[in-house]
Each structure stands twice: as structure tokens, then as C-alpha cells.
Design a protein around this motif. Structure first.
Motif, PDB file in Angstrom:
ATOM      1  N   GLU A 327      65.095  90.268  31.012  1.00  0.00           N
ATOM      2  CA  GLU A 327      65.385  91.704  31.028  1.00  0.00           C
ATOM      3  C   GLU A 327      66.292  92.092  29.867  1.00  0.00           C
ATOM      4  O   GLU A 327      66.145  93.173  29.285  1.00  0.00           O
ATOM      5  CB  GLU A 327      66.032  92.089  32.363  1.00  0.00           C
ATOM      6  CG  GLU A 327      65.105  92.008  33.566  1.00  0.00           C
ATOM      7  CD  GLU A 327      64.815  90.587  34.009  1.00  0.00           C
ATOM      8  OE1 GLU A 327      63.772  90.378  34.689  1.00  0.00           O
ATOM      9  OE2 GLU A 327      65.615  89.671  33.677  1.00  0.00           O
ATOM     10  N   ALA A 328      67.220  91.211  29.502  1.00  0.00           N
ATOM     11  CA  ALA A 328      68.117  91.498  28.375  1.00  0.00           C
ATOM     12  C   ALA A 328      67.351  91.540  27.061  1.00  0.00           C
ATOM     13  O   ALA A 328      67.633  92.373  26.186  1.00  0.00           O
ATOM     14  CB  ALA A 328      69.226  90.450  28.323  1.00  0.00           C
ATOM     15  N   ILE A 329      66.391  90.635  26.898  1.00  0.00           N
ATOM     16  CA  ILE A 329      65.551  90.654  25.704  1.00  0.00           C
ATOM     17  C   ILE A 329      64.788  91.970  25.613  1.00  0.00           C
ATOM     18  O   ILE A 329      64.754  92.631  24.566  1.00  0.00           O
ATOM     19  CB  ILE A 329      64.581  89.458  25.731  1.00  0.00           C
ATOM     20  CG1 ILE A 329      65.340  88.144  25.554  1.00  0.00           C
ATOM     21  CG2 ILE A 329      63.502  89.609  24.663  1.00  0.00           C
ATOM     22  CD1 ILE A 329      64.487  86.901  25.771  1.00  0.00           C
ATOM     23  N   LEU A 330      64.172  92.372  26.719  1.00  0.00           N
ATOM     24  CA  LEU A 330      63.384  93.601  26.743  1.00  0.00           C
ATOM     25  C   LEU A 330      64.254  94.824  26.500  1.00  0.00           C
ATOM     26  O   LEU A 330      63.829  95.774  25.822  1.00  0.00           O
ATOM     27  CB  LEU A 330      62.653  93.719  28.077  1.00  0.00           C
ATOM     28  CG  LEU A 330      61.475  92.765  28.257  1.00  0.00           C
ATOM     29  CD1 LEU A 330      61.054  92.687  29.714  1.00  0.00           C
ATOM     30  CD2 LEU A 330      60.307  93.191  27.390  1.00  0.00           C
ATOM     31  N   GLU A 331      65.472  94.817  27.017  1.00  0.00           N
ATOM     32  CA  GLU A 331      66.363  95.957  26.821  1.00  0.00           C
ATOM     33  C   GLU A 331      66.663  96.172  25.340  1.00  0.00           C
ATOM     34  O   GLU A 331      66.629  97.304  24.844  1.00  0.00           O
ATOM     35  CB  GLU A 331      67.664  95.755  27.588  1.00  0.00           C
ATOM     36  CG  GLU A 331      68.645  96.925  27.434  1.00  0.00           C
ATOM     37  CD  GLU A 331      69.939  96.720  28.188  1.00  0.00           C
ATOM     38  OE1 GLU A 331      70.610  97.735  28.482  1.00  0.00           O
ATOM     39  OE2 GLU A 331      70.301  95.560  28.478  1.00  0.00           O
ATOM     40  N   ASP A 332      66.947  95.088  24.612  1.00  0.00           N
ATOM     41  CA  ASP A 332      67.232  95.225  23.181  1.00  0.00           C
ATOM     42  C   ASP A 332      66.028  95.762  22.422  1.00  0.00           C
ATOM     43  O   ASP A 332      66.156  96.634  21.550  1.00  0.00           O
ATOM     44  CB  ASP A 332      67.656  93.877  22.597  1.00  0.00           C
ATOM     45  CG  ASP A 332      69.120  93.558  22.851  1.00  0.00           C
ATOM     46  OD1 ASP A 332      69.761  94.295  23.621  1.00  0.00           O
ATOM     47  OD2 ASP A 332      69.615  92.567  22.292  1.00  0.00           O
ATOM     48  N   ILE A 333      64.849  95.239  22.725  1.00  0.00           N
ATOM     49  CA  ILE A 333      63.642  95.696  22.033  1.00  0.00           C
ATOM     50  C   ILE A 333      63.348  97.154  22.372  1.00  0.00           C
ATOM     51  O   ILE A 333      63.065  97.981  21.485  1.00  0.00           O
ATOM     52  CB  ILE A 333      62.446  94.800  22.386  1.00  0.00           C
ATOM     53  CG1 ILE A 333      62.678  93.381  21.854  1.00  0.00           C
ATOM     54  CG2 ILE A 333      61.152  95.379  21.821  1.00  0.00           C
ATOM     55  CD1 ILE A 333      61.663  92.368  22.324  1.00  0.00           C
ATOM     56  N   ASP A 334      63.439  97.499  23.645  1.00  0.00           N
ATOM     57  CA  ASP A 334      63.117  98.863  24.066  1.00  0.00           C
ATOM     58  C   ASP A 334      64.085  99.880  23.474  1.00  0.00           C
ATOM     59  O   ASP A 334      63.674 100.980  23.056  1.00  0.00           O
ATOM     60  CB  ASP A 334      63.122  98.959  25.592  1.00  0.00           C
ATOM     61  CG  ASP A 334      61.927  98.250  26.223  1.00  0.00           C
ATOM     62  OD1 ASP A 334      60.945  97.977  25.496  1.00  0.00           O
ATOM     63  OD2 ASP A 334      61.986  97.967  27.436  1.00  0.00           O
ATOM     64  N   LYS A 335      65.365  99.545  23.404  1.00  0.00           N
ATOM     65  CA  LYS A 335      66.333 100.491  22.842  1.00  0.00           C
ATOM     66  C   LYS A 335      66.179 100.608  21.329  1.00  0.00           C
ATOM     67  O   LYS A 335      66.395 101.681  20.754  1.00  0.00           O
ATOM     68  CB  LYS A 335      67.752 100.098  23.240  1.00  0.00           C
ATOM     69  CG  LYS A 335      68.044 100.433  24.704  1.00  0.00           C
ATOM     70  CD  LYS A 335      69.475 100.150  25.117  1.00  0.00           C
ATOM     71  CE  LYS A 335      69.707 100.658  26.545  1.00  0.00           C
ATOM     72  NZ  LYS A 335      71.038 100.298  27.076  1.00  0.00           N
ATOM     73  N   THR A 336      65.784  99.540  20.679  1.00  0.00           N
ATOM     74  CA  THR A 336      65.473  99.615  19.248  1.00  0.00           C
ATOM     75  C   THR A 336      64.342 100.606  19.003  1.00  0.00           C
ATOM     76  O   THR A 336      64.428 101.481  18.125  1.00  0.00           O
ATOM     77  CB  THR A 336      65.090  98.221  18.717  1.00  0.00           C
ATOM     78  OG1 THR A 336      66.226  97.354  18.805  1.00  0.00           O
ATOM     79  CG2 THR A 336      64.616  98.294  17.271  1.00  0.00           C
ATOM     80  N   LEU A 337      63.285 100.498  19.782  1.00  0.00           N
ATOM     81  CA  LEU A 337      62.148 101.416  19.634  1.00  0.00           C
ATOM     82  C   LEU A 337      62.527 102.832  20.052  1.00  0.00           C
ATOM     83  O   LEU A 337      62.080 103.813  19.436  1.00  0.00           O
ATOM     84  CB  LEU A 337      60.971 100.910  20.463  1.00  0.00           C
ATOM     85  CG  LEU A 337      60.401  99.548  20.038  1.00  0.00           C
ATOM     86  CD1 LEU A 337      59.341  99.090  21.034  1.00  0.00           C
ATOM     87  CD2 LEU A 337      59.836  99.591  18.632  1.00  0.00           C
TER      88      LEU A 337
END
Length: 586
Positions: A327-337
Motif C-alpha cells: 500500500e505504501a508503494i502504491l500511495e507514492d505512485i498514485d500521489k506522484t500521478l
């Protein structure tokens, strides 16, 4: 499953998936060995380790259950496991996704081998050291780390306290440890190279156990479950190549292209047979995409692409370099986008394979950057080159990676401007990378003092947009090495010249809010309004310069004492992310 065992349980190597595996994350026995007596006293025979640690988190992190930041050069781990009876007769591979820096392994008291390097994955075949299935197996690991400036360390400090841009070190196991159960004859590796122009993909196979046997290898390509192509080839040697046309009538476009807005992926399954007997099955994927340099621009799929990137250092407050969860990995990617960026420059770190997998799935473009050494020597050259070669091979198949960055800001090659030996080292690494990967640009010495490089990258933390516009308004003084920037640096090392490369501002910004502790670049801002005003002025100044092909803002999040992210260290927004998105996309 207890909390101690339920950490990072997802499949650790999603680019190369087998069904039969066992995750070893969770609670291990652990011990510091400050006197380095463990090998002499044979700690590898087990049952002498006096505390617990949660793997895959390093002992310096709170997530490990220890959270001691002092440097310990030698640490030991032990895990006792029982292997499932269903894998009787299989070869057993012990995998480490990453362990820093020298890792030695014993199984049931037998030495299984060692690996040198803190960022590349590695494995051992431990079959011959195992007890009978059903008995308890002892896996003992010794990790040796140092504060040496000759080993690739990235942003890990080599002093007892954080300072400047360097943070808490990482010692020992810091990514997933796991077992895999395979046959003696198996597919060891597949290198996948898409060719957009010919609408084909090249598969380069490495096969174990092929000698003296009549094996058959099936390759089945699908898209969203629909068959695209299936081919069969005889395996008469341990390495072979096969080119496959993936043009298909299953959709109107005949070819589905990977790009950030639509990261289409083809699935591929490799199966190895001896007659009708299935020996191995591996699942993977690839993206049909092309990166090229043309007319001073970066092209994606034969069209110019403008890079809007974030400098991403991949640190977390409680787990340091290790992503605490999927979930932490996805959070960083999603907030970047969400902020309107289309990529990241993964800075001074080779990131968890799950991060690259989700970038493949979600579309951000990745510049993959090696962890730097900090002093030049023959040993540094040897250690850097060996690990970098492993990393390029291991991550080659990820479509999200569009550039390799082996060197940054003359770190580890401090005299590169005039020192021919250091210049030769960077040239060698450039050409070695090209020998392994002809498909991606290579950025040599990101920031300044370039030698040979496919892209000219500049780092400039000017805080005023009008000054930025004035400095870069005329391209010629920059590329002619007549105009210095960022602490009086020049674009090229002595003896090298501009050859029409695309130009990217690959570090800028670094805006920090006023605080009692921590730092950013330039003056600190007092408010969100001031942050957005400065961000807009300097970003717009870059976008208004026609010859610049993109930018990379420093940085995604705060990292320990460096507080210049639009997100805090625990990923809380400091500013309206929609406002940043509007500036990026305007």
C-alpha cells in the motif's frame, strides 16, 4: 497468521513468477557481532542468537523491532523452517531481493556462499545442504557492512550522524527473503526486448539442465486473456533466441502500445517440457514501447515526450529504505500521478521490484539511478561495475524504465573534470551499459561535468523564475562550457563537447517551509501560497525554454533532515496537490 509473520507477503519478483515458493519474511533470531567473532565461534551452527528482528527491515529501522541507528559492522540472522512435503525432490533456491553489503549464508551449518552488493538481488541453490523434508532446517545469514566510501552506498551516511543530504544507513537484509522450488531442468532467465518498429519482441532464454536432453520450450503471448501468439522451439543449448511477431487481429489497433496514459501490457508464459512432462512454468509480461533520441529531443514510441518528473529517494520514517507495505508503494505512485507528474527519477537507490511492477502497471516513467560510491579507487571501480551489471540485467525487462543513470553529480568521481582515469571509468560504464541494453539512453554524471552521455542533464536550484529564464535563455554558453551554474559547475568535463543531446533540468526546486529543524534549497517559504507561487514561477520558466525537454523537481517527500517535499515524510500533503497538478499541466 500473526503480525510478526504478516509483513511484505506479496510475491517479491513479479516480472518472473513461479507458483511454488515460500516467503521467509517475519521474525528471525538476530545478534550483533561487534567483535567479529561469530565465524570463529561457529555461530552458523545455530541457536546462539540472542534477540529477534522482523525481516525484511534493517535493524536501524523501527519496523525491525530494534530501531538502533548506531553502526554495527557485523550482524547475524537465523530462521528455522520446515519445507512442505509436496516439494520433496525439488531443487530449493534461497533468494534475497537485497541485503547490504556482504552477505554470507549457511544452511544447517554448511556454507552455501556469499554475495557482495547492497542493491542487487541474488540467490543460492541450497538443496544439497538440506535435511530430509519434514525436519527443521536452519538458515543462518551473516551480513557485513562498513562505512567505506568505496562501496556503492547511495544516500546512506558514512558518519555516525546524519548530515547534509545523507541519511541513516541500512545494514543487512532490507528486502524480501524467500524460497523457490524448481526442477533441475528449468528456465533460468529470459531477456525480453520489444521492437515497436517491427511489431515484434525478442526473447533471449537461458536454460539450466538442457545438455544431453531433448527439451521443448513453449512461449505463449496473450493480451487481456486473449491469445496473441504461441510458439514452440527445441532447446538444444543453454542459451537461445526467438523473435515473435505480436501483430494481432484481436483488437482494431493490431498492436497495443505501452505509454504513461495507457500502460498496456502483454502477458507471456514460458513452459519447459521434456516430452509431455512439464518441467517449469514462468509467467511474465512486457510492454511494446520504444525510447529514442532524435533531433535533440527524447522520443517515446516515435513521438516527442516532455518529462515532468519527481526526484524520489524512497525513504520511509519507520522502515527507512524498505517500503513498509504494498500500500505504501502504491500511495507514492498514485500521489506522484495525482500531482501531474509523468515520471520519477529514482535517486541513489535501486527500488523494490514491486515498485517497478506497479510503475509498469500504472505508467510513470522511471530513470533508474545507481547508488554512488564517494571516493575513487580500483576497489570502488570493481565493486561499482560488478553490482551495476547485475542491476541492469535484473531490471532490463521493466517497460517503465526509460533511462539508466550510473553516475550523479561527480559523486565517486570528484576529479572527473580533469582526471582522465575517472573520465575513462565513466566512459567504460556507459559502453558496458550499452552492451547490455541498446534500447535505453544512458545518463553519465547526471547534473554536470558530463563525459559521454545520451542526455545533457543540469541541476540548478535557482529560486527565482526570472533569473532561471535569463540564465538559460541562450543555450549556446551552456553547451559550449562557457557559462557555469550551481556552485560554478560546467556542463561538460574537460575534453568533452556537446553533440546535440536533449537537455533536461533533472534537479531543481527543493522548496522547504520555514521550520525549526531541517533544510531545503534557497530561502524557506512561510506559507502554502508562497510555496505555490515559487513553484509556478520556476517551473514555468523551465517550460518556457524551448530547447529543454523536461524537468525533475526535488523531491517527492521530506527525508529525515531534508524537508523540501510537497509531501511530509509520512506522506501527508503540505500543499494542495491539485494546484501542483494545474501548474504541471498548464
Amino acid at each position: 497468521m500473526s503480525t510478526k509473520e504478516a509483513v511484505r507477503q506479496e510475491y517479491p519478483r513479479p516480472q518472473y513468477v513461479r507458483d511454488h515458493w515460500m516467503n521467509l519474511n517475519g521474525e528471525w533470531d538476530f545478534r550483533f557481532d561487534d567483535g567479529n567473532v561469530g565465524e570463529r565461534e561457529q555461530w552458523y551452527n545455530g541457536s546462539v542468537l540472542d534477540r529477534k528482528i522482523i525481516v525484511p527491515f534493517s535493524y536501524e529501522s523501527k519496523a525491525s523491532g530494534i530501531g538502533e541507528e548506531a553502526h554495527h559492522a557485523n550482524v547475524w540472522y537465523e530462521k528455522k523452517v520446515k519445507l512442505p512435503a509436496e516439494y520433496e525432490g525439488k531443487r530449493v533456491l534461497l533468494h534475497f531481493q537485497a541485503s547490504d553489503y556482504v552477505t554470507k549464508v549457511w544452511v544447517n551449518g554448511h556454507y552455501a556462499g556469499q554475495h557482495v552488493g547492497g542493491y542487487s538481488a541474488f540467490s543460492f541453490d541450497i538443496t544439497d545442504y538440506l535435511h530430509e523434508t519434514g525436519q527443521e532446517q536452519s538458515i543462518v545469514v551473516k551480513a557485513e557492512d562498513s562505512m567505506s566510501r568505496y562501496q556503492p552506498r547511495g544516500k546512506q551516511r558514512w558518519k555516525s550522524e546524519n548530515y547534509g543530504r545523507w541519511y541513516t544507513q541500512t545494514t543487512g537484509i532490507w528486502q524480501t527473503v524467500w524460497l523457490e522450488f524448481v526442477n533441475e531442468a528449468r528456465i533460468r532467465h529470459v531477456k525480453i526486448t520489444p521492437d515497436l518498429d517491427t511489431r515484434s519482441v525478442m526473447f533471449e532464454y537461458e536454460v539450466d539442465g538442457a545438455a544431453g536432453r531433448r527439451l521443448r520450450l513453449e512461449t505463449a503471448v496473450t493480451f487481456q486473456g486473449e491469445p496473441v501468439r504461441q510458439v514452440s522451439t527445441r532447446v538444444d543449448r543453454d542459451q537461445l533466441r526467438l523473435s515473435v511477431d505480436v501483430t494481432s487481429e484481436i483488437h482494431e489497433w493490431r498492436l497495443m502500445v505501452w505509454r504513461p496514459e495507457h500502460p498496456h501490457l502483454y502477458d507471456v508464459e514460458f513452459t519447459l517440457y521434456d516430452g509431455d512432462t512439464l518441467l517449469d512454468r514462468v509467467q511474465s509480461y512486457f510492454g511494446m514501447r520504444k525510447i529514442s533520441i532524435e533531433n535533440g529531443s527524447i522520443y517515446l514510441n516515435n513521438q516527442p515526450v516532455y518529462l515532468r518528473s519527481l526526484l524520489d529517494q524512497g525513504y520511509w520514517p519507520d522502515s527507512l529504505l524498505t517500503p513498509p507495505s504494498e500500500e505504501a508503494i502504491l500511495e507514492d505512485i498514485d500521489k506522484t500521478l495525482e500531482m501531474g507528474f509523468n515520471g520519477v527519477r529514482k535517486h541513489q537507490k535501486i527500488e523494490d521490484a514491486r515498485f517497478l511492477y506497479w510503475c509498469d502497471r500504472k505508467g510513470p516513467l522511471v530513470w533508474s539511478e545507481m547508488a554512488a560510491t564517494y571516493e575513487f579507487s580500483d576497489l570502488a571501480v570493481q565493486q561499482f561495475t560488478q553490482e551495476w551489471t547485475e542491476i541492469v540485467r535484473q531490471h532490463y525487462n521493466h517497460p517503465c524504465i526509460i533511462a539508466w543513470v550510473p553516475f550523479n553529480e561527480s559523486w565517486g568521481v570528484a576529479q572527473i573534470y580533469t582526471d582522465r582515469k575517472q573520465q575513462a571509468f565513466t566512459e567504460t560504464v556507459y559502453h558496458l551499459t550499452k552492451a547490455l541494453d541498446r534500447t535505453r539512453p544512458v545518463v553519465v554524471n547526471d547534473g554536470w561535468e558530463h563525459t559521454v552521455s545520451d542526455i545533457l542533464t543540469l541541476h540548478d536550484y535557482e529560486e527565482f523564475g526570472d533569473r532561471f529564464a535569463e540564465r538559460y535563455g541562450d543555450k549556446e554558453p551552456i553547451v559550449a562550457n562557457e557559462l557555469s551554474f550551481n556552485r560554478s559547475k560546467l556542463a561538460f568535463a574537460k575534453g568533452y563537447a556537446y553533440k546535440g543531446q536533449p537537455i533536461v533540468i533533472s534537479e531543481y526546486g527543493g522548496i522547504a517551509f520555514k521550520a525549526d529543524k531541517g533544510w531545503g534549497y534557497g530561502g524557506m517559504v512561510p506559507s502554502e501560497e508562497a510555496f505555490l507561487k515559487r513553484y509556478k514561477e520556476i517551473t514555468q520558466a523551465i517550460k518556457d525554454i524551448p530547447y529543454i525537454c523536461g524537468y525533475c523537481y526535488t523531491q517527492t517527500t521530506d527525508v529525515q533532515q531534508e524537508i523540501n517535499g510537497p509531501l511530509t515524510e509520512d506522506r501527508k500533503p503540505k500543499v494542495d496537490l491539485k494546484a501542483i497538478r494545474e501548474i504541471n499541466l498548464s
